[in-house]
Write a protein that holds these residues in place. Structure first.
Motif, short mmCIF file in Angstrom:
data_model
loop_
_atom_site.label_atom_id
_atom_site.label_comp_id
_atom_site.label_asym_id
_atom_site.label_seq_id
_atom_site.Cartn_x
_atom_site.Cartn_y
_atom_site.Cartn_z
N UNK A 196 138.09 1.60 -64.01
CA UNK A 196 137.14 0.54 -64.35
C UNK A 196 137.60 -0.26 -65.56
N UNK A 197 138.13 0.46 -66.57
CA UNK A 197 138.59 -0.23 -67.78
C UNK A 197 139.74 -1.17 -67.47
N UNK A 198 140.70 -0.72 -66.65
CA UNK A 198 141.83 -1.58 -66.30
C UNK A 198 141.37 -2.79 -65.48
N UNK A 199 140.42 -2.56 -64.57
CA UNK A 199 139.93 -3.68 -63.75
C UNK A 199 139.20 -4.70 -64.62
N UNK A 200 138.36 -4.24 -65.54
CA UNK A 200 137.63 -5.18 -66.42
C UNK A 200 138.60 -5.98 -67.30
N UNK A 201 139.66 -5.31 -67.75
CA UNK A 201 140.64 -5.99 -68.60
C UNK A 201 141.35 -7.10 -67.83
N UNK A 202 141.63 -6.87 -66.56
CA UNK A 202 142.32 -7.89 -65.75
C UNK A 202 141.38 -9.00 -65.30
N UNK A 203 140.09 -8.65 -65.08
CA UNK A 203 139.14 -9.65 -64.57
C UNK A 203 138.66 -10.61 -65.65
N UNK A 204 138.56 -10.15 -66.89
CA UNK A 204 137.98 -10.98 -67.95
C UNK A 204 138.70 -12.31 -68.11
N UNK A 205 140.02 -12.37 -68.20
CA UNK A 205 140.67 -13.68 -68.36
C UNK A 205 140.48 -14.58 -67.14
N UNK A 206 140.31 -13.97 -65.95
CA UNK A 206 140.16 -14.77 -64.73
C UNK A 206 138.82 -15.50 -64.69
#
Length: 405
Positions: free
Chosen positions: A331-341
């Protein structure tokens, strides 16, 4: 079909040659230490043969003293048992106890009972603290030794004044009794002469006494001709017609009731040496111990593919049954990648109030409502492996949906 794989040694595994190169210095030091210890033991055993034995002509023997006493008409007899020493005590006898510390507590007490009031002279050669308190009650040995070996008499004892300077420096003694305190070192005597208490009705011309000598040097063959050693030794040992030289030996069996522990049998020097070695080992361990500090990045000797790292970490999670940590990492990795998008700073990617509204606006509610997104990205850990796999698939699908143009 089975494929056999042979693993070659890695660059981090030391070879036998490298191990020998690293260890040969320590091995050489140990060999030299062992050879030195054997050599010192051989030399000391040869030099100390017959120490304080009036029959020995070795450097540390005492034959020269016995021969000089014989020229003056004093007979010397060697005894090796306590019974012989007690039987020899008398007004015409000087009893010399060569190594008082070797006697047990019961033997020391019994010897003092036999010599006290006998009218003779008892000479105690360098007795330690416990021994002198039993053999000469009222005398105490100081733990600190004399710094000088050759000392001046500084007393009124005729034998000491005639001898002059002598090698009496060693153990220092103090007493509250009426005594001649000679050869002082830092205000404590290294030679004491304690007269026996007067006996009612005694007609003895020469009262008995006890002489406590702090060092053995004046009795050794190789020190007898130095300073006033010979004069002092002859006067202390030649005041009676007979000299009984007591050398405690293995044949002098102690009382069966007088038990001594293992540590009582060890000389005090070995105990201090062991303590020093223990302190040195502790300091060396502290010096060589691993220091705790910040992590230092280090280049690996080989390059590892990211997929292998992910697979290895996943196996570790599975082995530890750590589904909660695995879900948190996903979840942490997914949130980190989604935030800039979706236009959210990475620093606020793990804050639901910042990430979820922007993500819902970007998806227009296609994959579900806000509650579904919150459960997917910030929900509780899965209950089993199947739920964890489903969570990974859902996160992957959400990321693909956001990345879709």
């Amino acid at each position: 079909m089975t494929t056999e794989v042979t693993l070659a040694p890695t660059a981090a595994s030391p070879t036998a040659r490298q191990v020998w190169t690293r260890a040969r210095g320590i091995a050489l030091a140990l060999v030299l230490l062992l050879v030195g210890a054997v050599a010192i033991a051989v030399v000391r055993s040869d030099a100390r043969h017959g120490e304080l034995d009036p029959r020995s002509a070795d450097p540390y023997g005492s034959r020269a003293v016995a021969e000089l006493l014989a020229d003056r008409g004093v007979s010397t007899r060697v005894v090796t048992t306590l019974d012989e020493a007690r039987a020899a005590a008398g007004p015409d006898t000087t009893l010399l106890v060569a190594v008082p510390d070797l006697l047990t507590e019961r033997q020391q007490t019994g010897l003092h009972s036999a010599t006290s009031g006998s009218g003779g002279r008892t000479v105690l050669v360098a007795p330690g603290g416990a021994a002198v308190e039993r053999l000469a009650p009222g005398v105490t040995a100081d733990p600190a030794l004399s710094l000088d070996s050759t000392l001046a008499p500084a007393c009124d004892l005729p034998a000491a004044r005639r001898a002059g300077n002598a090698d009496t420096g060693g153990i220092r003694y103090s007493t509250h009794l009426e005594a001649d305190a000679c050869y002082p070192s830092r205000r404590l005597a290294t030679l004491l002469r304690i007269p026996d208490p007067p006996t009612t009705g005694s007609a003895e011309d020469t009262p008995g006494d006890t002489v406590v000598l702090g060092a053995r040097d004046i009795l050794f063959n190789n020190h007898l001709d130095e300073h006033g050693n010979a004069s002092l030794a002859l006067q202390l040992l030649g005041s009676r017609d007979h000299l009984v030289w007591y050398l405690p030996s293995l044949s002098d069996l102690p009382d069966p009731d007088d038990e001594r522990s293992f540590f009582d049998l060890l000389p005090s020097g070995w105990l201090w040496g062991t303590l020093q070695l223990f302190i040195a080992a502790a300091l060396a361990a502290l010096w060589r111990a691993r220091r705790l500090g910040p992590l230092v990045p280090e280049k690996l000797p080989v390059a590892i593919r990211a997929s292998e790292t992910v697979e290895g970490r996943a196996r570790l999670y599975r082995k530890a049954n750590a589904r909660d940590r695995a879900a948190t990492a996903l979840r942490s990795a997914t949130r980190t990648r989604l935030a800039p998008l979706v236009g959210v700073p990475v620093t606020q990617a793990h804050t639901p109030e910042s990430l979820l509204p922007a993500l819902s606006a970007h998806l227009h509610g296609e994959p579900g409502d806000g509650q579904t997104l919150h459960t997917l990205l910030f929900g509780p850990p899965p209950g089993d492996d199947a739920a964890l796999i489903a969570l990974a698939d859902q996160l992957d699908a959400l990321e693909r949906e956001v990345r879709r143009p």
